[in-house]
Write an enzyme that holds these catalytic residues in place. Structure first.
Site: not given
Ligand SMILES: [Zn+2]
Length: 329
Positions: A123, A125, A198, A208, A236, A251, A277, A316
């Protein structure tokens, strides 16, 4: 009226002892089904705790090998890498640089633990100055300008040794573009795990902070899915299947268990679920406060994701869960 003289079905018979409960257990967890997300950052000799995710750290490339070695010793066989670069720009160019943190971390991990499966998140981001998952043109994320950059990143990660690439940008046709680019560059064996369904979710909040990828303006609802839509999620997923994905993903996991179940009944590909997260941090925070028992809450959540139909869980809690499973066996 139940005839207590001649009782028939008594479901409690199968719950009387630990041995019989285990015998009839329908859903198993095993460390080999868990993938641990790993944050790799620029710099040297850095192991940096993430405040909103107690127990999770960012590792510089030189530190990541020994951490993955620890995961391996616990029984974890796969890691999912996210990169945090030293510099960001409009085009996210560090995402597809051969000298980027993810290719370097992949090489470092492979040198230390050759058998561990390296999955590279694909990705932009974490790499863009504006924090969006693609190239921004006139205030919008431009799908078709972004897809070739994702394909370029996937090829760099495969070249560095990642066996699996996992496009997460939710750009249309990203899987097809990546599959083609991999095949054309001689990486026919590289697995594509699509982040197929997603959702735009508030449960990504702690990530983030971890990845420094909060969008500078707007949000991601123009490319990530609405949490209200399950039929669209199946479209999707179908799209990713048609484009050549080897593994599909849902997700987040816990708020979307029904999507996992629907996908399980419709598709025969392996299904991954990403327990994100926020799912981790809410159990952590509650257990730190003494409001939940961490181990039993985490294991119950992971079991529910498997029961819903996921083959693979990205979590996690991977290392802790693997250790708990070892203790229980
Ligand atoms: Zn991203």
């Amino acid at each position: 009226m139940i005839d207590i003289e001649r009782p028939g079905t008594r479901l409690r018979r199968l719950r009387r002892s630990e041995s019989i409960r285990r015998l009839v257990n329908e859903t198993d967890l095993h460390p080999s089904k868990l993938i641990a997300p790993v944050f790799v950052r620029h710099g040297e000799k850095v192991v940096e705790p993430i405040e909103s995710m107690p127990g999770v750290n960012r590792y510089s490339v030189d530190e990541v090998g020994s951490y993955v070695g620890r995961l391996w010793d616990a029984g974890i066989r796969g890691v999912l890498l996210f990169g945090i670069p030293g510099s960001k720009d409009e085009m996210g160019s560090q995402a597809y640089s051969s000298d980027g943190v993810v290719p370097r971390a992949t090489a470092e991990i492979k040198a230390n633990i050759p058998s561990v499966l390296v999955v590279a998140d694909v990705c932009l981001c974490e790499y863009t100055s504006h924090g969006h998952c693609g190239v921004v043109k006139e205030g919008q994320v431009d799908n078709d300008a972004t897809v070739p950059l994702l394909a370029k990143a996937a090829v760099e990660y495969a070249r560095a040794g990642a066996e699996v690439v996992a496009p997460s940008a939710m750009m249309d046709h990203q899987v097809a573009a990546i599959r083609t680019a991999l095949d054309d560059s001689g990486h026919r064996e590289t697995v594509v795990m699509g982040y197929s369904a997603k959702f735009a979710s508030s449960f990504y909040g702690p990530f983030r902070e971890a990845a420094g990828s909060t969008p500078a303006f707007g949000d991601r609802r123009a490319y990530q899915m609405s949490g209200a839509n399950s039929r669209e999620a199946l479209r999707e997923i179908q799209g990713d299947v048609d484009e050549g994905a080897d593994i599909i993903m849902v997700k987040p996991a816990l708020p979307y268990l029904d999507i996992i179940t629907k996908a399980r009944s419709r598709f025969n590909l392996p299904i991954a679920a990403y327990s994100v997260s926020g799912e981790y941090s809410m159990i952590k925070a509650a257990s730190i406060n003494g409001w939940l028992n961490e181990r039993s809450a985490a294991m119950e959540a992971l079991t529910s994701i498997r029961r819903a139909g996921a083959d693979i869980i990205i979590t996690y809690f991977a290392e802790q869960a693997a250790n708990w499973l070892k203790e229980a066996s």
